[in-house]
Design an enzyme around this catalytic site. Structure first.
Site, PDB file in Angstrom:
ATOM      1  N   ASP A   1      -9.591  -1.374  13.360  1.00 57.34           N
ATOM      2  CA  ASP A   1      -8.351  -1.247  14.123  1.00 57.34           C
ATOM      3  C   ASP A   1      -8.595  -1.961  15.449  1.00 57.34           C
ATOM      4  O   ASP A   1      -9.588  -1.687  16.131  1.00 57.34           O
ATOM      5  CB  ASP A   1      -8.105   0.253  14.327  1.00 57.34           C
TER       6      ASP A   1
ATOM      7  N   LYS B   1       0.515   5.600   0.288  1.00 54.13           N
ATOM      8  CA  LYS B   1      -0.401   6.700   0.587  1.00 54.13           C
ATOM      9  C   LYS B   1      -0.243   7.750  -0.500  1.00 54.13           C
ATOM     10  O   LYS B   1       0.885   8.096  -0.883  1.00 54.13           O
ATOM     11  CB  LYS B   1      -0.087   7.290   1.961  1.00 54.13           C
TER      12      LYS B   1
ATOM     13  N   ASN C   1      -6.098   8.832   3.201  1.00 53.49           N
ATOM     14  CA  ASN C   1      -6.142   9.357   4.569  1.00 53.49           C
ATOM     15  C   ASN C   1      -7.120  10.537   4.723  1.00 53.49           C
ATOM     16  O   ASN C   1      -6.789  11.572   5.303  1.00 53.49           O
ATOM     17  CB  ASN C   1      -4.740   9.751   5.061  1.00 53.49           C
TER      18      ASN C   1
ATOM     19  N   GLU D   1      -2.373  -5.802   7.849  1.00 52.94           N
ATOM     20  CA  GLU D   1      -1.455  -4.692   7.547  1.00 52.94           C
ATOM     21  C   GLU D   1      -0.144  -4.891   8.291  1.00 52.94           C
ATOM     22  O   GLU D   1      -0.141  -5.012   9.514  1.00 52.94           O
ATOM     23  CB  GLU D   1      -2.061  -3.347   7.954  1.00 52.94           C
TER      24      GLU D   1
ATOM     25  N   GLU E   1     -10.526   1.967   9.832  1.00 55.04           N
ATOM     26  CA  GLU E   1      -9.511   2.111  10.876  1.00 55.04           C
ATOM     27  C   GLU E   1      -9.925   3.107  11.949  1.00 55.04           C
ATOM     28  O   GLU E   1      -9.342   3.121  13.028  1.00 55.04           O
ATOM     29  CB  GLU E   1      -8.172   2.544  10.257  1.00 55.04           C
TER      30      GLU E   1
ATOM     31  N   HIS F   1      -5.836  -3.211  10.785  1.00 57.99           N
ATOM     32  CA  HIS F   1      -5.136  -1.924  10.757  1.00 57.99           C
ATOM     33  C   HIS F   1      -4.114  -1.911  11.891  1.00 57.99           C
ATOM     34  O   HIS F   1      -4.474  -2.081  13.052  1.00 57.99           O
ATOM     35  CB  HIS F   1      -6.144  -0.787  10.947  1.00 57.99           C
TER      36      HIS F   1
ATOM     37  N   ASP G   1      -4.144   4.821  -0.298  1.00 55.47           N
ATOM     38  CA  ASP G   1      -4.793   5.381   0.896  1.00 55.47           C
ATOM     39  C   ASP G   1      -4.716   6.898   0.819  1.00 55.47           C
ATOM     40  O   ASP G   1      -3.625   7.469   0.777  1.00 55.47           O
ATOM     41  CB  ASP G   1      -4.059   4.865   2.149  1.00 55.47           C
TER      42      ASP G   1
ATOM     43  N   LYS H   1       0.848  -1.201   0.000  1.00 52.67           N
ATOM     44  CA  LYS H   1       0.000   0.000   0.000  1.00 52.67           C
ATOM     45  C   LYS H   1       0.872   1.236   0.000  1.00 52.67           C
ATOM     46  O   LYS H   1       1.891   1.279   0.693  1.00 52.67           O
ATOM     47  CB  LYS H   1      -0.908  -0.001   1.228  1.00 52.67           C
TER      48      LYS H   1
ATOM     49  N   GLU I   1      -8.593   3.751  -0.183  1.00 55.29           N
ATOM     50  CA  GLU I   1      -8.892   3.791   1.265  1.00 55.29           C
ATOM     51  C   GLU I   1      -9.179   5.216   1.725  1.00 55.29           C
ATOM     52  O   GLU I   1      -8.451   6.150   1.383  1.00 55.29           O
ATOM     53  CB  GLU I   1      -7.669   3.218   1.998  1.00 55.29           C
TER      54      GLU I   1
HETATM   55 MG   LIG Z   1      -5.359   4.252   6.322  1.00 51.87          MG
END
Ligand SMILES: [Mg+2]
Length: 356
Positions: free
Chosen positions: A267, A163, A194, A314, A244, A294, A192, A161, A218
């Site tokens: 998470d 970001k 975020n 993860e 998460e 997560h 991701d 993954k 994500e």
């Molecule tokens: Mg994330």
């Protein structure tokens, strides 16, 4: 087995790579380490992650206060869960309170499995098997993103993954294509955002990503905005991933009811520890939603082995430097330790070095 004492210690652990996201950087891993001692001589251990050092002292102090409630009680996770849910019914069991409760829950499950002399996964009715994992990277810029991707594939990972959420869509695509060119077509790439995009911007950026072979997108927008995630999901063919930031399964239920996501990734801490995870796994199963983990890789490997819709663990190593036995990975899978409990034990010399 009666709880005799709870110890909580704050550490700020260096990271091999800072966790850079489009909404801020986590430069170190602020952790509160929990030890729950019992009259059987067994010590249950867990840690919680406060994201920012600003929340370290408050979380540690809250845990120490909760220790005064726990002392003298049987070390039974379900019963302690009921006791603490009752104590926080009026305040509300979210935020730091939920995190502290989850840390206690994870430590109690660790103690319970140690008492039986089995790894947590066996206490939960599962067996130690390799848990497919992805290597989790940051918003690293093109050169480091490629370097880390090549290293992950070299270590045996078949999914990674990165970001994104760079200043422009063109930069997002440039980084993804550079990674793809370096690792080939057989490795899955996840992205991701975020939470960094507005809903229209997420749809505008997501459309061209459909042609890049991305396996999930994500948290494209604010995690609280389940309707927004649902609109993005309807507009894109890319699978949407989130979870998460769900504090407990009530939030997970609301997100799934809103049609916010194709995939789920609770998470272990925010969802409520081992107890919360098991409830979330049942919910994901009933809705037919693949479930990933997560962070919290040490406890998540046990939990993923008994999750009916288990997808990917993860791999992001936040606690490795202060653990006596960092979680091993082989051929892209987490290896569940063959020790009683979760397998979490402290490296005291490192803890002394990083103590806050
Ligand atoms: Mg994330």
């Amino acid at each position: 087995m009666i709880i005799t004492a709870l110890t909580a210690r704050a550490v700020n652990v260096p990271l091999e790579y800072p966790v850079r996201t489009s909404v801020g950087t986590v430069a170190t891993a602020p952790l509160v380490l929990i030890d729950i001692a019992t009259d059987a001589g067994i010590v249950g251990r867990a840690y919680v992650f406060t994201y920012t050092p600003l929340a370290l002292a408050a979380t540690r102090d809250l845990l120490i206060a909760l220790g005064t409630v726990l002392a003298g009680q049987p070390a039974v996770p379900a019963d302690i869960d009921r006791v603490l849910e009752g104590r926080f019914r009026l305040l509300g069991a979210t935020g730091l309170v939920r995190m502290a409760m989850a840390g206690i829950d994870m430590a109690l499950w660790d103690a319970a499995a140690q008492r039986l002399g089995v790894p947590l996964v066996e206490m939960l009715g599962g067996t130690r098997r390799p848990i497919p994992a992805y290597d989790s990277h940051s918003m690293d810029g093109e050169a480091l993103a490629v370097e880390r991707a090549v290293r992950a594939v070299g270590q045996g990972f078949s999914t990674l993954k990165t970001k994104i959420g760079y200043a422009t869509l063109a930069e997002d695509i440039r980084v993804i294509r550079a990674i793809r060119a370096a690792i080939g077509e057989d490795v899955q790439i996840l992205v991701d955002y975020n939470q960094s995009l507005s809903v229209p911007e997420a749809i505008r950026r997501g459309k061209p990503l459909e042609a890049e072979g991305i396996a999930w997108i994500e948290e494209p927008t604010r995690q609280e905005d389940y309707q927004g995630h649902a609109r993005i999901r309807q507009a894109l063919t890319l699978p949407v991933q989130m979870g998460e930031n769900w504090f407990g399964i009530d939030e997970m239920t609301k997100a799934l009811d809103a049609g916010a996501t194709d995939l789920a990734m609770p998470d272990a801490m925010k969802i409520g520890g081992v107890t919360g995870w098991l409830r979330a796994a049942a919910l994901a199963h009933s809705r037919g939603i693949p479930m990933s983990s997560h962070i919290f890789q040490e406890v998540s490997c046990h939990l993923m082995a008994v999750t009916p819709t288990a997808h990917l663990l993860e791999r992001m190593d936040l606690a490795g430097p202060i653990l006596a036995h960092p979680l091993p990975f082989e051929a892209g899978c987490a290896v569940i330790p063959d020790r009683p409990g979760t397998g979490i034990d402290w490296n005291e010399a490192a803890i002394a070095r990083y103590a806050v």
